[in-house]
Motif scaffolding. Structure first.
Motif, PDB file in Angstrom:
ATOM      1  N   LEU A  47      39.683  88.030  68.405  1.00  0.00           N
ATOM      2  CA  LEU A  47      39.691  89.344  67.766  1.00  0.00           C
ATOM      3  C   LEU A  47      40.638  90.329  68.438  1.00  0.00           C
ATOM      4  N   ARG A  48      41.350  89.878  69.478  1.00  0.00           N
ATOM      5  CA  ARG A  48      42.138  90.802  70.300  1.00  0.00           C
ATOM      6  C   ARG A  48      43.181  91.557  69.490  1.00  0.00           C
ATOM      7  N   ARG A  49      43.877  90.882  68.593  1.00  0.00           N
ATOM      8  CA  ARG A  49      44.966  91.506  67.847  1.00  0.00           C
ATOM      9  C   ARG A  49      44.520  92.088  66.515  1.00  0.00           C
ATOM     10  N   THR A  50      43.240  92.111  66.261  1.00  0.00           N
ATOM     11  CA  THR A  50      42.734  92.662  65.006  1.00  0.00           C
ATOM     12  C   THR A  50      42.157  94.043  65.246  1.00  0.00           C
ATOM     13  N   GLY A  51      41.764  94.687  64.181  1.00  0.00           N
ATOM     14  CA  GLY A  51      41.171  96.013  64.295  1.00  0.00           C
ATOM     15  C   GLY A  51      39.678  95.988  64.502  1.00  0.00           C
ATOM     16  N   LEU A  52      39.112  94.818  64.767  1.00  0.00           N
ATOM     17  CA  LEU A  52      37.666  94.673  64.938  1.00  0.00           C
ATOM     18  C   LEU A  52      36.900  95.201  63.726  1.00  0.00           C
ATOM     19  N   ASP A  53      37.453  94.968  62.528  1.00  0.00           N
ATOM     20  CA  ASP A  53      36.720  95.406  61.353  1.00  0.00           C
ATOM     21  C   ASP A  53      35.549  94.462  61.094  1.00  0.00           C
ATOM     22  N   SER A  54      34.637  94.908  60.251  1.00  0.00           N
ATOM     23  CA  SER A  54      33.376  94.194  60.064  1.00  0.00           C
ATOM     24  C   SER A  54      33.577  92.772  59.577  1.00  0.00           C
ATOM     25  N   ALA A  55      34.441  92.585  58.597  1.00  0.00           N
ATOM     26  CA  ALA A  55      34.632  91.247  58.020  1.00  0.00           C
ATOM     27  C   ALA A  55      35.168  90.274  59.049  1.00  0.00           C
ATOM     28  N   ARG A  56      36.128  90.717  59.876  1.00  0.00           N
ATOM     29  CA  ARG A  56      36.703  89.818  60.884  1.00  0.00           C
ATOM     30  C   ARG A  56      35.673  89.444  61.948  1.00  0.00           C
ATOM     31  N   ILE A  57      34.834  90.406  62.344  1.00  0.00           N
ATOM     32  CA  ILE A  57      33.797  90.104  63.332  1.00  0.00           C
ATOM     33  C   ILE A  57      32.856  89.028  62.795  1.00  0.00           C
ATOM     34  N   VAL A  58      32.423  89.194  61.551  1.00  0.00           N
ATOM     35  CA  VAL A  58      31.477  88.237  60.958  1.00  0.00           C
ATOM     36  C   VAL A  58      32.122  86.863  60.840  1.00  0.00           C
ATOM     37  N   LEU A  59      33.317  86.808  60.255  1.00  0.00           N
ATOM     38  CA  LEU A  59      33.963  85.510  60.024  1.00  0.00           C
ATOM     39  C   LEU A  59      34.296  84.813  61.334  1.00  0.00           C
ATOM     40  N   THR A  60      34.805  85.560  62.308  1.00  0.00           N
ATOM     41  CA  THR A  60      35.158  84.950  63.588  1.00  0.00           C
ATOM     42  C   THR A  60      33.916  84.483  64.327  1.00  0.00           C
ATOM     43  N   GLY A  61      32.840  85.252  64.253  1.00  0.00           N
ATOM     44  CA  GLY A  61      31.596  84.823  64.883  1.00  0.00           C
ATOM     45  C   GLY A  61      31.059  83.539  64.277  1.00  0.00           C
ATOM     46  N   VAL A  62      31.174  83.408  62.957  1.00  0.00           N
ATOM     47  CA  VAL A  62      30.728  82.176  62.291  1.00  0.00           C
ATOM     48  C   VAL A  62      31.572  80.994  62.748  1.00  0.00           C
ATOM     49  N   VAL A  63      32.876  81.192  62.852  1.00  0.00           N
ATOM     50  CA  VAL A  63      33.771  80.104  63.276  1.00  0.00           C
ATOM     51  C   VAL A  63      33.450  79.662  64.701  1.00  0.00           C
ATOM     52  N   VAL A  64      33.292  80.631  65.604  1.00  0.00           N
ATOM     53  CA  VAL A  64      32.986  80.296  67.000  1.00  0.00           C
ATOM     54  C   VAL A  64      31.637  79.584  67.083  1.00  0.00           C
ATOM     55  N   GLY A  65      30.646  80.083  66.344  1.00  0.00           N
ATOM     56  CA  GLY A  65      29.342  79.437  66.357  1.00  0.00           C
ATOM     57  C   GLY A  65      29.390  78.003  65.860  1.00  0.00           C
ATOM     58  N   GLN A  66      30.141  77.761  64.795  1.00  0.00           N
ATOM     59  CA  GLN A  66      30.249  76.400  64.265  1.00  0.00           C
ATOM     60  C   GLN A  66      30.968  75.477  65.242  1.00  0.00           C
ATOM     61  N   LEU A  67      31.950  76.007  65.943  1.00  0.00           N
ATOM     62  CA  LEU A  67      32.668  75.195  66.935  1.00  0.00           C
ATOM     63  C   LEU A  67      31.722  74.706  68.028  1.00  0.00           C
ATOM     64  N   PHE A  68      30.946  75.613  68.592  1.00  0.00           N
ATOM     65  CA  PHE A  68      30.060  75.222  69.687  1.00  0.00           C
ATOM     66  C   PHE A  68      28.867  74.412  69.180  1.00  0.00           C
ATOM     67  N   THR A  69      28.448  74.633  67.948  1.00  0.00           N
ATOM     68  CA  THR A  69      27.410  73.780  67.373  1.00  0.00           C
ATOM     69  C   THR A  69      27.904  72.347  67.246  1.00  0.00           C
ATOM     70  N   ALA A  70      29.153  72.192  66.821  1.00  0.00           N
ATOM     71  CA  ALA A  70      29.725  70.850  66.712  1.00  0.00           C
ATOM     72  C   ALA A  70      29.850  70.190  68.083  1.00  0.00           C
ATOM     73  N   LEU A  71      30.232  70.960  69.102  1.00  0.00           N
ATOM     74  CA  LEU A  71      30.326  70.397  70.452  1.00  0.00           C
ATOM     75  C   LEU A  71      28.952  69.965  70.958  1.00  0.00           C
ATOM     76  N   THR A  72      27.930  70.755  70.663  1.00  0.00           N
ATOM     77  CA  THR A  72      26.569  70.381  71.058  1.00  0.00           C
ATOM     78  C   THR A  72      26.152  69.065  70.408  1.00  0.00           C
TER      79      THR A  72
END
Length: 383
Positions: A189-214
């Motif tokens: 999120l560093r280069r974004t404006g931290l708007d609501s949609a980006r926070i939600v979408l990026t959080g979902v992506v990160v969560g799915q990544l670590f769920t897959a690693l688990t």
């Protein structure tokens, strides 16, 4: 023209006091999707500070009474005199000590467990309130940022692969995984404006990544017994709570709650959108970053201590908002107290519902959370 004035009047009634008196137009203030009911008695600006203080003291008293009563709940019977003697003995009072077995049951198992439930419940509820305002998403909860998935991956790595087992342990591994996932979220999120949609979408992506690693670690390396133990932890259980982990939560949780409460005015603005918050002089990007760090820290410590307990951070904010209104200076302390009471009694139910077998508390919160959430939606007229 009359209808337009009526609409504007209703819109202004929904605004927090800091926003009232400003032009309520499509360009200046955008009314967000409803995230709760109208302001209740404690949420109305007309309620006197003395009345609000009395209501808050009653809520705190309910939490204190629940904490004491829940210590007695379990397969082994604990009387009021037993509880008072144990507390007196450990406080240095002149009382007749109990047997070592009963003393250990109350002091080393029950009491830290109940206190941990209260601290974790308060943390998750407050995180839910903050994230629902920051993202303007009624379905936001503490696990939106992917922190819980990172904690799960860290704990599984320690348990299954033994990485850092001697120095970190399961709690340390979970905390390291949570911080790693949040660091990845901020990097994305560093280069974004931290708007609501980006926070939600990026959080979902990160969560799915670590769920897959688990899942990958479990499938590749774990045996049946290890998988069963890890699954029990992933469902959320307060049974492993001890005084050292309670001490960590007792430090982090109040600090996080105070930090969130000090941002109440900013949360009121953010709930109405970034443009409205900026018009009030709020530094939107810096405030969002601070609030994300606070919620991530609270969630990381909670998940590292007891695993991922769902629905607390989702249903408690909606229920409390329906009762006391949307103003965050009122909503946050009530949400913390309600979340604590809810998880204390949910954990007590998990201890006795299927005795002598104990059910992970995350299962009970899900079973209770679904109908309660549907009830809140029904009361709000959205179902």
């Amino acid at each position: 023209m009359s209808a337009d004035r009526n609409t504007r009047s209703r819109a202004e009634h929904l605004l927090p006091p800091a926003l009232r008196g400003r032009a309520v137009t499509g360009d200046t203030v955008t009314i967000p999707p409803r995230t709760g009911g109208s302001a209740g008695p404690a949420g109305r600006p007309g309620r006197s500070p003395a009345a609000q203080a009395v209501l808050l003291l009653l809520a705190a008293g309910t939490l204190a009474a629940s904490t004491v009563a829940a210590v007695r709940v379990g397969t082994a019977e604990v009387g009021w005199s037993d509880l008072s003697r144990v507390l007196g003995a450990h406080l240095g009072l002149d009382v007749d000590p109990l047997s070592p077995l009963l003393d250990s049951l109350i002091w080393d198992l029950r009491l830290p467990r109940v206190l941990m439930a209260a601290l974790v419940g308060a943390s998750l509820a407050v995180c839910g309130v903050v994230l629902q305002a920051v993202t303007r998403n009624a379905l936001a909860d503490p696990y939106l940022l992917g922190v819980s998935s990172g904690a799960s991956a860290g704990a599984v790595t320690v348990v299954v692969l033994g990485v850092g087992a001697s120095t970190l342990g399961v709690t340390g591994g979970a905390l390291a995984g949570a911080l790693l996932s949040f660091g990845l979220l901020l990097a994305l999120l560093r280069r974004t404006g931290l708007d609501s949609a980006r926070i939600v979408l990026t959080g979902v992506v990160v969560g799915q990544l670590f769920t897959a690693l688990t899942s990958l670690v479990l499938m590749a390396s774990a045996d049946a017994d290890t998988t069963r133990a890890v699954t029990h932890w992933l469902l959320g259980s307060i049974a492993p709570a001890r005084w050292n982990t309670v001490a960590v939560c007792a430090i982090v949780t109040p600090l996080g709650l105070v930090a969130a409460w000090l941002c109440s005015h900013a949360l009121d603005g953010l709930a109405f959108g970034a443009d409205t918050a900026a018009s009030l002089g709020i530094g939107v990007r810096h405030t969002r970053t601070l609030l994300l760090v606070v919620t991530a820290a609270l969630t990381a410590v909670a998940v590292a201590s007891v695993g991922a307990i769902g629905f607390v951070g989702l249903i408690v904010p909606h229920g409390v908002r329906f009762l006391v209104g949307p103003l965050h200076r009122v909503l946050l302390p009530y949400a913390a107290l309600a979340g604590a009471v809810f998880l204390v009694w949910t954990d007590a139910l998990a201890r006795v519902a299927f005795a002598p077998r104990e059910v992970p508390v995350g299962v009970i919160t899900a079973l209770l959370g679904v109908p309660l959430f549907l009830l809140v939606l029904r009361r709000r007229g959205e179902l």
